[in-house]
Design a protein around this motif. Structure first.
Motif, PDB file in Angstrom:
ATOM      1  N   GLY A  17       0.822  -1.195   0.000  1.00 38.81           N
ATOM      2  CA  GLY A  17       0.000   0.000   0.000  1.00 38.81           C
ATOM      3  C   GLY A  17       0.859   1.249   0.000  1.00 38.81           C
ATOM      4  O   GLY A  17       1.944   1.274   0.580  1.00 38.81           O
ATOM      5  N   VAL A  18       0.390   2.269  -0.691  1.00 37.46           N
ATOM      6  CA  VAL A  18       1.125   3.532  -0.751  1.00 37.46           C
ATOM      7  C   VAL A  18       0.108   4.650  -0.980  1.00 37.46           C
ATOM      8  O   VAL A  18      -0.901   4.458  -1.653  1.00 37.46           O
ATOM      9  CB  VAL A  18       2.192   3.498  -1.870  1.00 37.46           C
ATOM     10  N   PHE A  19       0.372   5.805  -0.387  1.00 37.57           N
ATOM     11  CA  PHE A  19      -0.498   6.953  -0.627  1.00 37.57           C
ATOM     12  C   PHE A  19      -0.354   7.402  -2.072  1.00 37.57           C
ATOM     13  O   PHE A  19       0.749   7.382  -2.643  1.00 37.57           O
ATOM     14  CB  PHE A  19      -0.146   8.111   0.312  1.00 37.57           C
ATOM     15  N   SER A  20      -1.440   7.833  -2.681  1.00 34.57           N
ATOM     16  CA  SER A  20      -1.407   8.246  -4.091  1.00 34.57           C
ATOM     17  C   SER A  20      -0.518   9.464  -4.310  1.00 34.57           C
ATOM     18  O   SER A  20      -0.088   9.719  -5.442  1.00 34.57           O
ATOM     19  CB  SER A  20      -2.822   8.546  -4.587  1.00 34.57           C
ATOM     20  N   THR A  21      -0.212  10.200  -3.268  1.00 32.26           N
ATOM     21  CA  THR A  21       0.651  11.374  -3.385  1.00 32.26           C
ATOM     22  C   THR A  21       2.138  11.027  -3.319  1.00 32.26           C
ATOM     23  O   THR A  21       2.985  11.885  -3.568  1.00 32.26           O
ATOM     24  CB  THR A  21       0.327  12.385  -2.269  1.00 32.26           C
ATOM     25  N   ASN A  22       2.468   9.778  -2.992  1.00 31.23           N
ATOM     26  CA  ASN A  22       3.864   9.356  -2.863  1.00 31.23           C
ATOM     27  C   ASN A  22       4.360   8.859  -4.220  1.00 31.23           C
ATOM     28  O   ASN A  22       4.508   7.666  -4.473  1.00 31.23           O
ATOM     29  CB  ASN A  22       3.988   8.268  -1.796  1.00 31.23           C
ATOM     30  N   GLU A  23       4.638   9.819  -5.099  1.00 33.52           N
ATOM     31  CA  GLU A  23       5.004   9.481  -6.473  1.00 33.52           C
ATOM     32  C   GLU A  23       6.309   8.710  -6.572  1.00 33.52           C
ATOM     33  O   GLU A  23       6.470   7.859  -7.456  1.00 33.52           O
ATOM     34  CB  GLU A  23       5.059  10.749  -7.317  1.00 33.52           C
ATOM     35  N   ALA A  24       7.246   8.970  -5.673  1.00 30.50           N
ATOM     36  CA  ALA A  24       8.529   8.251  -5.705  1.00 30.50           C
ATOM     37  C   ALA A  24       8.312   6.762  -5.428  1.00 30.50           C
ATOM     38  O   ALA A  24       8.886   5.912  -6.116  1.00 30.50           O
ATOM     39  CB  ALA A  24       9.501   8.850  -4.701  1.00 30.50           C
ATOM     40  N   ALA A  25       7.499   6.445  -4.436  1.00 34.14           N
ATOM     41  CA  ALA A  25       7.228   5.043  -4.113  1.00 34.14           C
ATOM     42  C   ALA A  25       6.465   4.367  -5.243  1.00 34.14           C
ATOM     43  O   ALA A  25       6.765   3.224  -5.608  1.00 34.14           O
ATOM     44  CB  ALA A  25       6.443   4.946  -2.815  1.00 34.14           C
ATOM     45  N   ILE A  26       5.504   5.057  -5.818  1.00 33.55           N
ATOM     46  CA  ILE A  26       4.733   4.493  -6.931  1.00 33.55           C
ATOM     47  C   ILE A  26       5.665   4.175  -8.095  1.00 33.55           C
ATOM     48  O   ILE A  26       5.591   3.094  -8.691  1.00 33.55           O
ATOM     49  CB  ILE A  26       3.609   5.453  -7.359  1.00 33.55           C
ATOM     50  N   HIS A  27       6.570   5.088  -8.402  1.00 33.23           N
ATOM     51  CA  HIS A  27       7.535   4.857  -9.487  1.00 33.23           C
ATOM     52  C   HIS A  27       8.415   3.647  -9.172  1.00 33.23           C
ATOM     53  O   HIS A  27       8.669   2.810 -10.041  1.00 33.23           O
ATOM     54  CB  HIS A  27       8.378   6.107  -9.707  1.00 33.23           C
TER      55      HIS A  27
END
Length: 44
Positions: A17-27
């Motif tokens: 799970g990751v917050f949608s605002t955490n673009e670095a983690a999503i990448h």
């Protein structure tokens, strides 16, 4: 853990799970082969 899950035929999905605002983690997750499977919404 990912290598263990790939080698274990009983494991069907690895989730994180990751917050949608955490673009670095999503990448990072996408670069490792993860895909977005859904989004949770919070009602307050």
């Amino acid at each position: 853990m990912i290598e263990w899950a790939k080698a274990n035929p009983l494991i069907e999905k690895v989730a994180s799970g990751v917050f949608s605002t955490n673009e670095a983690a999503i990448h990072l997750y996408k670069s490792m082969g993860f895909m977005e499977d859904g989004r949770r919404t919070v009602v307050s």
